[in-house]
Design a protein around this motif. Structure first.
Motif, PDB file in Angstrom:
ATOM      1  N   MET A  23      35.043  43.835  40.421  1.00  0.00           N
ATOM      2  CA  MET A  23      35.546  42.433  40.357  1.00  0.00           C
ATOM      3  C   MET A  23      36.051  42.013  41.778  1.00  0.00           C
ATOM      4  SD  MET A  23      35.290  40.947  37.207  1.00  0.00           S
ATOM      5  CE  MET A  23      36.852  39.612  37.014  1.00  0.00           C
TER       6      MET A  23
ATOM      7  N   TYR B  71      33.926  42.545  48.164  1.00  0.00           N
ATOM      8  CA  TYR B  71      33.859  41.389  49.025  1.00  0.00           C
ATOM      9  C   TYR B  71      32.875  40.336  48.777  1.00  0.00           C
ATOM     10  CZ  TYR B  71      37.804  42.922  51.851  1.00  0.00           C
ATOM     11  OH  TYR B  71      39.115  43.151  52.135  1.00  0.00           O
TER      12      TYR B  71
ATOM     13  N   TYR C  36      31.052  40.133  45.779  1.00  0.00           N
ATOM     14  CA  TYR C  36      30.873  39.763  44.427  1.00  0.00           C
ATOM     15  C   TYR C  36      31.658  38.299  44.124  1.00  0.00           C
ATOM     16  CZ  TYR C  36      30.334  40.368  39.381  1.00  0.00           C
ATOM     17  OH  TYR C  36      29.734  40.078  38.144  1.00  0.00           O
TER      18      TYR C  36
ATOM     19  N   ALA D 194      32.858  34.667  42.599  1.00  0.00           N
ATOM     20  CA  ALA D 194      33.357  34.156  41.507  1.00  0.00           C
ATOM     21  C   ALA D 194      32.033  33.571  40.649  1.00  0.00           C
ATOM     22  CB  ALA D 194      34.366  33.210  41.488  1.00  0.00           C
TER      23      ALA D 194
ATOM     24  N   MET E 280      33.292  28.457  44.416  1.00  0.00           N
ATOM     25  CA  MET E 280      33.235  29.748  43.643  1.00  0.00           C
ATOM     26  C   MET E 280      32.302  30.794  44.326  1.00  0.00           C
ATOM     27  SD  MET E 280      34.579  29.385  40.285  1.00  0.00           S
ATOM     28  CE  MET E 280      33.425  30.049  38.977  1.00  0.00           C
TER      29      MET E 280
ATOM     30  N   PHE F 167      34.013  35.171  50.241  1.00  0.00           N
ATOM     31  CA  PHE F 167      35.201  36.200  50.265  1.00  0.00           C
ATOM     32  C   PHE F 167      35.901  35.685  48.938  1.00  0.00           C
ATOM     33  CE2 PHE F 167      33.209  36.383  54.631  1.00  0.00           C
ATOM     34  CZ  PHE F 167      33.098  37.865  54.433  1.00  0.00           C
ATOM     35  N   TYR F 168      35.415  34.919  48.326  1.00  0.00           N
ATOM     36  CA  TYR F 168      36.140  34.478  46.978  1.00  0.00           C
ATOM     37  C   TYR F 168      35.521  35.273  45.737  1.00  0.00           C
ATOM     38  CZ  TYR F 168      38.621  31.349  43.490  1.00  0.00           C
ATOM     39  OH  TYR F 168      39.389  31.131  42.599  1.00  0.00           O
ATOM     40  N   THR F 169      36.323  36.386  45.675  1.00  0.00           N
ATOM     41  CA  THR F 169      35.873  37.475  44.406  1.00  0.00           C
ATOM     42  C   THR F 169      35.910  36.957  43.236  1.00  0.00           C
ATOM     43  OG1 THR F 169      37.954  38.644  44.657  1.00  0.00           O
ATOM     44  CG2 THR F 169      36.136  39.214  46.149  1.00  0.00           C
ATOM     45  N   ALA F 170      35.296  37.434  42.339  1.00  0.00           N
ATOM     46  CA  ALA F 170      35.494  37.407  40.929  1.00  0.00           C
ATOM     47  C   ALA F 170      36.916  37.663  40.464  1.00  0.00           C
ATOM     48  CB  ALA F 170      34.722  38.243  40.114  1.00  0.00           C
ATOM     49  N   HIS F 171      37.707  38.853  41.239  1.00  0.00           N
ATOM     50  CA  HIS F 171      39.035  39.177  40.831  1.00  0.00           C
ATOM     51  C   HIS F 171      40.003  37.983  41.409  1.00  0.00           C
ATOM     52  CE1 HIS F 171      42.205  42.177  40.579  1.00  0.00           C
ATOM     53  NE2 HIS F 171      42.655  41.712  41.831  1.00  0.00           N
TER      54      HIS F 171
ATOM     55  N   HIS G 195      39.158  34.985  41.696  1.00  0.00           N
ATOM     56  CA  HIS G 195      39.244  33.780  40.541  1.00  0.00           C
ATOM     57  C   HIS G 195      39.962  33.974  39.481  1.00  0.00           C
ATOM     58  CE1 HIS G 195      37.655  30.161  39.114  1.00  0.00           C
ATOM     59  NE2 HIS G 195      36.985  30.555  38.134  1.00  0.00           N
ATOM     60  N   ALA G 196      39.971  35.392  38.871  1.00  0.00           N
ATOM     61  CA  ALA G 196      40.688  35.530  37.646  1.00  0.00           C
ATOM     62  C   ALA G 196      42.027  35.268  37.684  1.00  0.00           C
ATOM     63  CB  ALA G 196      40.189  36.983  36.994  1.00  0.00           C
TER      64      ALA G 196
ATOM     65  N   ASP H  84      33.660  24.253  39.603  1.00  0.00           N
ATOM     66  CA  ASP H  84      32.718  24.951  40.905  1.00  0.00           C
ATOM     67  C   ASP H  84      32.348  23.704  41.741  1.00  0.00           C
ATOM     68  OD1 ASP H  84      31.218  26.501  42.486  1.00  0.00           O
ATOM     69  OD2 ASP H  84      30.064  27.146  41.057  1.00  0.00           O
TER      70      ASP H  84
END
Lengths: 391, 391
Positions: free
Chosen positions: A123, A126, A128, A130, B123, B127-131, B133-134, B147
């Motif tokens: 997650m 870098y 990957y 959102a 989104m 460098f805006y990762t899923a992590h 965002h969570a 988004d």
């Protein structure tokens, strides 16, 4: 294709990752970090600006690569994967508003019979985003998606003998780069020309082996930007009577050997000499404390105590794990030398001890890359740990 | 600090973004893309490997920067932001398992009274990762997060006169880089030494202005890797009687002027000459079709028809919007020259027409950076569009 590692070494890495997957109840790992692609398969191309995924099931020793059609050629060239495991998506999925490569990745997961399984996702990789994750979630309604965090990173943290060889070679390259900087720096030389000379030395490497680009450009703290850790150079001429902070790395087959030095052009004032002396003293003491069994935070504490005598506290960590690097950083993001990090040092762990100090209007950066040995540490570079003065 | 743009130009950009925000019902924009930081504030540092955010409210002309403590110095140096709008987080939030910089960002949003508002998030910023965002979602339970996609990107797509100047200057740099490559290439020269020479020329730039690093390394399709678009070089010596594909860019104040050429070392076989001729013909025809009012897909159709006469279809798009670039790509991800892209060309839009062809065992890359003028296009480089032969 010549691989930088034996097939056996890749297989051992896969098994080590699968062991952790099993421990964490992960059936399939979705690898997104480019450095983990490289670590697990040798995949080596600048393709990570479009989404890509490496899928590793807990019960198969061969991952599946999914990336852009034009980059499948690189998967064929640089990995040991059979053609059946290279599954590209068409270019119409690239940066398109109405569809997304993660739909193709989800399609592979379904086809492999994993759509109801527990899928571990990197997650915080870098590249990957959102947005990518939102598409994946939408495309896999029945899977259990969990954050795999730095699962592969924690396997990578202890380096093999072959990896340590590449790190030492990277160290040889960075030594030459710093020598070149020292030679080149003079009043009136444009900052950009110094940068050019550094890059040239970085790629040239040595007679025995060449270098490749690093994750990051040289950080040149010069002139107006002396007090910043991550500036970019200008085309201004270098002024006399000023320190120049240089943070660079050599890179050998994606392995990074970093080093920072401050080169003082002119005669440094006593206060600056004192500051540099304090940094070197703390750095040397902290290095002396390195050996298996000691925690990361204990190393930092040695530095902290030493530099406190000078009335200085460094707000930021004093080091981080190094090894394979892809942009945007050669730091591995696992172990850090800082308070609260209870990682226990083991032989084969490698770090950049980054004892840079940036103050309101000046800075000094004298650092050391090293790895942990059975009894202490091995420095990746032989360059003297000292303020370099060019008068 | 000298800014690359006037305060008025920054203000106009902010207003243009706010107009779109209002249209889309976004109260606050969370900017995550480093190139958008630069576009809106001038912020210019390699700090994006730790989370950072620029918060722009629809009713304030001054954004708030949030990043790592050590990089606040760069925000002070390189932006017009007042100190009150520079809100760093402590280093203990960097790569820590138990806390996250997005908590600090959420704290700022709360403090500003925006916690119940509609917040547009980039989104898909690299460098805006899923992590990340969570963590943000968890920290802002009452906000409406949407988004924002490429909202800023679509403002950036038309360049100002000053931006076009920097693009032309970047073009001057890349011309010199390609000349240097041609001069340097010879049998037995190591690939890494060619790379070093390219980098050196890139930073040296011209007598009037220097260059900086680009988003991506030079792509050198040489030897075993001739058929790949995004390979990395080795330290093997260059072999005679082979094509070498070079994709590079000059970079001036973050603006990228890209160019690809194939340099053939030796005497090319007739089939290869025919392939190159087909590419140049299609490229020239497509460039001739460029003028305001034409769609992106119409430009591609001209190329497609031309190259089809040679029995070739290029699977991938033939170009993309260019301008400011931060890693990992100098493509802007808005307009693409491909089927289905109905973007209408306007004066000031800039593109890299990327008519590279990669086949199973060879490739040819002859391309053109340009911007749209009132009547047609202006080429960013004067280098002849031709296969370069060094015999």
């Amino acid at each position: 294709m010549d691989h930088p590692f034996t097939r056996e070494e890749f297989a051992a890495r896969i098994r080590a990752v699968q062991t952790r997957m099993a421990e964490e109840g992960i059936d399939v790992l979705l690898v997104a970090e480019p450095s983990n692609f490289y670590y697990l398969t040798g995949y080596n191309a600048w393709s990570f600006y479009t989404p890509q995924a490496l899928l590793l099931s807990v019960d198969s020793d061969t991952p599946i690569w999914c990336g852009r059609m034009m980059d499948a050629q690189s998967a064929r060239r640089t990995t040991y994967l059979p053609d059946a495991n290279i599954r590209p998506y068409p270019d119409s999925y690239v940066q398109a508003p109405d569809r997304h490569p993660m739909q193709i990745v989800a399609g592979i997961i379904e086809k492999e019979g994993w759509a109801n399984r527990t899928i571990g996702i990197e997650m915080d990789a870098y590249f990957y985003t959102a947005h990518s994750h939102a598409w994946l979630v939408r495309s896999l309604p029945n899977a259990k998606l969990v954050d795999a965090g730095l699962l592969v990173g924690w396997v990578r943290v202890v380096k093999s003998p072959q990896e340590l060889t590449y790190l030492r070679e990277a160290g040889e390259i960075v030594e030459r780069m710093m020598d070149r900087a020292f030679e080149m720096i003079a009043p009136g030389v444009r900052e950009c020309d110094l940068a050019g000379a550094l890059y040239e030395a970085q790629m040239r490497g040595t007679e025995r082996f060449g270098g490749i680009h690093t994750t990051s450009p040289p950080f040149l703290g010069i002139g107006k930007r002396i007090a910043e850790p991550h500036p970019v150079w200008s085309d201004d001429p270098i002024q006399p009577n000023s320190p120049i902070n240089i943070e660079i790395a050599g890179c050998r087959l994606r392995y990074h050997g970093p080093m920072s030095r401050t080169i003082y052009l002119g005669r440094p004032p006593q206060a600056y000499l004192d500051l540099a002396e304090g940094v070197v003293e703390g750095l040397n003491l902290a290095l002396d404390a390195v050996k298996p069994g000691v925690t990361c935070e204990a190393i930092e504490a040695v530095w902290r105590k030493s530099i406190a005598k000078r009335g200085i506290e460094k707000e930021s960590r004093i080091g981080y794990s190094i090894g394979i690097g892809f942009p945007p950083t050669w730091g591995e993001r696992t172990a850090s030398l800082r308070p609260g990090d209870l990682t226990v040092l083991q032989p084969g762990m490698a770090f950049h001890m980054m004892t840079g100090i940036w103050q309101q209007d000046t800075g000094v950066t004298i650092t050391q890359g090293f790895y942990v040995t059975e009894t202490g540490h091995h420095a990746l570079t032989r360059s003297p740990r000292a303020l370099l003065v060019k008068d």
